[in-house]
Design an enzyme around this catalytic site. Structure first.
Site, mmCIF file in Angstrom:
data_model
loop_
_atom_site.group_PDB
_atom_site.id
_atom_site.type_symbol
_atom_site.label_atom_id
_atom_site.label_comp_id
_atom_site.label_asym_id
_atom_site.label_seq_id
_atom_site.Cartn_x
_atom_site.Cartn_y
_atom_site.Cartn_z
ATOM 1 C CB THR A 267 -0.935 0.032 1.234
ATOM 2 O OG1 THR A 267 -0.134 0.047 2.428
ATOM 3 C CG2 THR A 267 -1.863 -1.170 1.261
ATOM 4 C CD1 TRP A 268 5.337 4.181 0.037
ATOM 5 C CD2 TRP A 268 6.750 2.949 -1.186
ATOM 6 N NE1 TRP A 268 6.497 4.901 -0.109
ATOM 7 C CE2 TRP A 268 7.379 4.170 -0.863
ATOM 8 C CE3 TRP A 268 7.442 2.007 -1.957
ATOM 9 C CZ2 TRP A 268 8.674 4.474 -1.268
ATOM 10 C CZ3 TRP A 268 8.727 2.310 -2.362
ATOM 11 C CH2 TRP A 268 9.337 3.527 -2.021
ATOM 12 C CE1 TYR B 173 5.448 2.556 3.345
ATOM 13 C CE2 TYR B 173 3.661 0.974 3.213
ATOM 14 C CZ TYR B 173 5.011 1.260 3.199
ATOM 15 O OH TYR B 173 5.921 0.245 3.038
ATOM 16 C CD GLN C 170 7.793 -4.858 3.964
ATOM 17 O OE1 GLN C 170 7.652 -3.721 3.517
ATOM 18 N NE2 GLN C 170 6.869 -5.466 4.690
ATOM 19 C CG ASP D 37 3.611 -4.203 3.913
ATOM 20 O OD1 ASP D 37 4.160 -4.625 4.939
ATOM 21 O OD2 ASP D 37 3.976 -3.152 3.327
ATOM 22 C CE1 TYR E 240 11.630 -1.216 -0.682
ATOM 23 C CE2 TYR E 240 11.982 -2.570 1.274
ATOM 24 C CZ TYR E 240 12.374 -1.526 0.442
ATOM 25 O OH TYR E 240 13.509 -0.799 0.741
#
Length: 281
Positions: free
Chosen positions: A23-24, A57, A167, A52, A195
């Site tokens: 969801t960045w 963010y 991560q 995530d 990611y």
């Protein structure tokens, strides 16, 4: 969870999907909110139940998008969020977690990560994570952007062996961690969560993927994503802010790369031959 969604296992023994939803950059534009919410909803309808997010963010905006997407379905979702290093003190972790829980509209986070190493002693952060576990605020904890030496320090702490994942930035164009961090993690059964598995879309436009993509009637982006999920003990968390993008990512689960494919990709994107510092974006 549909059988088509493969899983890997955390050190705790819990199985989680090898494909998640990142969801960045979500929550930054209110005009896109409905599209972002609907994309996440479609993902977990398909069985991509790992989502995530992070307090960083959109300064909590992404967590609010996630809250709207999972409303009424919390029990079906494996929810990951992260605390900033600046909030990683004993009291800071407690406050940050409470704020994330409020934005996410839930009473617990399934996996809570330290976003990257900072100035707060690691032992203090781990103690804070363990306190949150005892309080039922989080179920598991882990880290993000930790290189091998930092992981060694972590697991050497009294309760550091509670770490469930790391991560990291990992894709075909960012393979440096394969020299030492990836084998170190596999030996200890600690999955890596990748990611930017398509390098923020750059690999979708990379002609070096075209030959392999043509063999599978797939896109370059799908091959890049399938390659990440092909790696042992790796979870990919691409962001998809449209339903069509979610469907394309989901279809990558069905791509079975052959030894010829892997050889071609290794030639196009050579694995490392020496130690490199862990990359971040």
């Amino acid at each position: 969870m549909p059988s088509s969604v493969r899983t890997t296992t955390l050190p705790s023994g819990e199985a989680i999907p090898v494909l998640g939803q990142g969801t960045w950059k979500m929550g930054e534009d209110s005009r896109r909110r409905a599209e972002e919410v609907n994309a996440l909803k479609l993902g977990f309808d398909l069985g991509v139940t790992l989502i995530d997010t992070a307090e960083m963010y959109a300064s909590g905006g992404a967590e609010a998008v996630v809250a709207e997407a999972i409303a009424g379905h919390r029990a079906e979702v494996f929810l990951v969020s992260k605390v900033l290093p600046s909030n990683a003190s004993r009291a800071g972790v407690q406050r940050a977690c409470e704020n994330s829980l409020r934005r996410l509209r839930t009473d617990h986070i399934d996996l809570y990560l330290l976003h990257w190493p900072g100035s707060v002693p690691l032992a203090e952060t781990v103690e804070a994570f363990e306190a949150l576990k005892k309080a039922g605020k989080i179920r598991h904890w882990g880290v993000s952007n930790f290189d091998t030496d930092e992981m060694e320090e972590l697991v050497g702490l009294p309760t550091g062996d509670g770490v469930q994942t790391n991560q990291v930035l990992y894709n075909l164009s960012r393979r440096g961690l394969e020299f030492d961090l990836a084998p170190w993690s596999r030996e200890r059964g600690i999955p890596l969560m990748a990611y930017s598995p398509v390098e923020q879309g750059a690999l979708a436009r990379n002609a070096r993927l075209d030959t392999v993509a043509a063999r599978h009637n797939a896109t370059a982006a799908q091959i890049a994503l399938a390659w990440v999920m092909h790696q042992e003990g790796v979870i990919a968390i691409p962001k998809a802010s449209s339903q069509e993008h979610v469907r394309q990512n989901f279809a990558a689960l069905d791509i079975e790369l052959t030894s010829e494919d892997i050889a071609d990709l290794d030639r196009a994107f050579p694995p490392p031959t020496r130690k490199r510092g862990l990359e971040m974006i």
